[in-house]
Write an enzyme that holds these catalytic residues in place. Structure first.
Site, PDB file in Angstrom:
ATOM      1  CG  HIS A 173       4.615   2.234 -12.090  1.00  0.00           C
ATOM      2  ND1 HIS A 173       5.479   1.553 -11.241  1.00  0.00           N
ATOM      3  CD2 HIS A 173       4.988   1.880 -13.347  1.00  0.00           C
ATOM      4  CE1 HIS A 173       6.323   0.835 -11.953  1.00  0.00           C
ATOM      5  NE2 HIS A 173       6.046   1.008 -13.239  1.00  0.00           N
ATOM      6  CG  HIS A 200       3.874  -3.073 -12.677  1.00  0.00           C
ATOM      7  ND1 HIS A 200       3.162  -2.329 -13.593  1.00  0.00           N
ATOM      8  CD2 HIS A 200       5.197  -2.846 -12.940  1.00  0.00           C
ATOM      9  CE1 HIS A 200       3.999  -1.684 -14.386  1.00  0.00           C
ATOM     10  NE2 HIS A 200       5.239  -1.978 -14.013  1.00  0.00           N
ATOM     11  NE  ARG A 242      12.889  -0.603 -15.783  1.00  0.00           N
ATOM     12  CZ  ARG A 242      12.193  -1.728 -15.620  1.00  0.00           C
ATOM     13  NH1 ARG A 242      11.007  -1.698 -15.037  1.00  0.00           N
ATOM     14  NH2 ARG A 242      12.667  -2.880 -16.050  1.00  0.00           N
ATOM     15  CG  ASP A 283       9.602  -0.852 -12.055  1.00  0.00           C
ATOM     16  OD1 ASP A 283       8.691  -1.179 -12.832  1.00  0.00           O
ATOM     17  OD2 ASP A 283      10.125   0.282 -12.057  1.00  0.00           O
TER      18      ASP A 283
END
Length: 324
Positions: A280, A129, A297, A131
């Site tokens: 990723h 996917h 993150r 983000d």
């Protein structure tokens, strides 16, 4: 900003920064930079150019705290502030979302971590996917910092979607250039029998957008095979059998080993990737490790994707562009 390799390499040498590629198509390790310090314009430009060229860059041995990670991210753009974060995220830093794997997902929605992964990744390519790809304006970039990692396992893998597109045959590139696909939150999740708390969560917070299957990168001009396993529902205008076959072929193209790089995390490692040109795969082995994996993150705000024909993505349901 130029991505010319000669000019970038010369600027890096002047700044005392080394950009060392780690794979043929994607990934570079950057040394000679203290991310917690003040960065001059040349260093910022070198890092930005390396991200655009190599799609994901890695820094090791950094001594960043929450404030330092936020300060570093602001050199490169506006930070996304999510309205909801995981329970492990730090108070006082709304810009940071923390994931703690089993601590974060264990027991959430009535499922332990291993069941959660099985239901989200019931096919080999489902975990890949970008983000927040279901949004009409997905983040431009992500900066992920490792605080605590297991002594083995827990690696992350990235794929270069520009290289994947360029590697298609000319007739196939011409075919996918004109297509659009629906990206929807929770695609592919296998519900639990009876009442499912996660399904209720999805219905209450559904987000979906119609994105070009090939987007034009706003900075490099590259054509990006804008596909991933976790968000893509169906290619518009194709039947479900046709769509499924085409998507599987494109996903297999995107994750060919030569287009990927895998990173072994250490405490103090930082990965900075272009969320527009990569997808990723987060690790699926941490539930079997008796060690914590705590990552922080920060995401940078992005623009609405634009296709080869110049048409932007369209929201189907969910928040409006720019409203996080």
């Amino acid at each position: 900003m130029t991505t010319d390799s000669g000019m970038t390499d010369e600027a890096a040498r002047r700044a005392g920064v080394e950009v060392k590629p780690v794979a043929g198509y994607i990934g570079a390790e950057i040394s000679g930079v203290d991310l917690a310090g003040e960065l001059d314009d040349t260093v910022v430009a070198v890092i930005r150019a390396a991200v655009l060229r190599w799609k994901v860059v890695f820094f090791r041995g950094q001594r960043l705290d929450h404030a330092g990670q936020v300060r570093f991210a602001r050199w490169f753009g506006e930070i996304v502030v999510l309205p909801r974060r995981g329970k492990a995220s730090p108070a006082g830093f709304p810009e940071i979302e923390t994931t703690a794997d089993r601590l974060e997902l264990g027991g959430r929605f009535g499922m332990e971590h291993d069941e959660w992964l099985r239901r989200r990744r019931h096919t080999l390519l489902r975990g890949w996917h970008c983000d927040h790809g279901a949004r009409v304006d997905p983040p431009a970039a992500t900066i992920l910092r490792a605080e605590t990692v297991p002594p083995y396992g827990g690696d992350t893998t990235w794929a270069n979607l520009a290289a994947a597109y360029a590697g298609l045959s000319a007739p196939l590139r011409q075919f996918v250039d004109g297509l659009r696909a629906e990206h929807r939150l929770g695609v592919g999740y296998q519900p639990r029998p009876g009442d499912d708390a996660y399904v209720r969560h999805l219905l209450d917070r559904q987000v979906a957008s119609l994105h070009p299957l090939v987007r034009v990168h706003p900075e490099t001009g590259e054509r990006i095979l804008y596909v991933n396993g976790y968000y893509v529902e169906q290619i518009a205008g194709l039947s479900r059998p046709e769509s499924g076959a085409v998507l599987e072929m494109l996903l297999e193209q995107a994750v060919r080993p030569e287009y990927t790089v895998r990173f072994r995390w250490e405490p103090g490692s930082v990965a900075f990737w272009d969320n527009r040109a990569t997808m990723h795969l987060a690790p699926g082995d941490t539930a079997r490790l008796d060690h914590p994996r705590i990552m922080h993150r920060v995401m940078l705000a992005g623009e609405v994707p634009v296709g080869v024909d110049g048409r932007p993505s369209e929201p189907i349901t969910g928040t409006a562009p720019g409203r996080w």
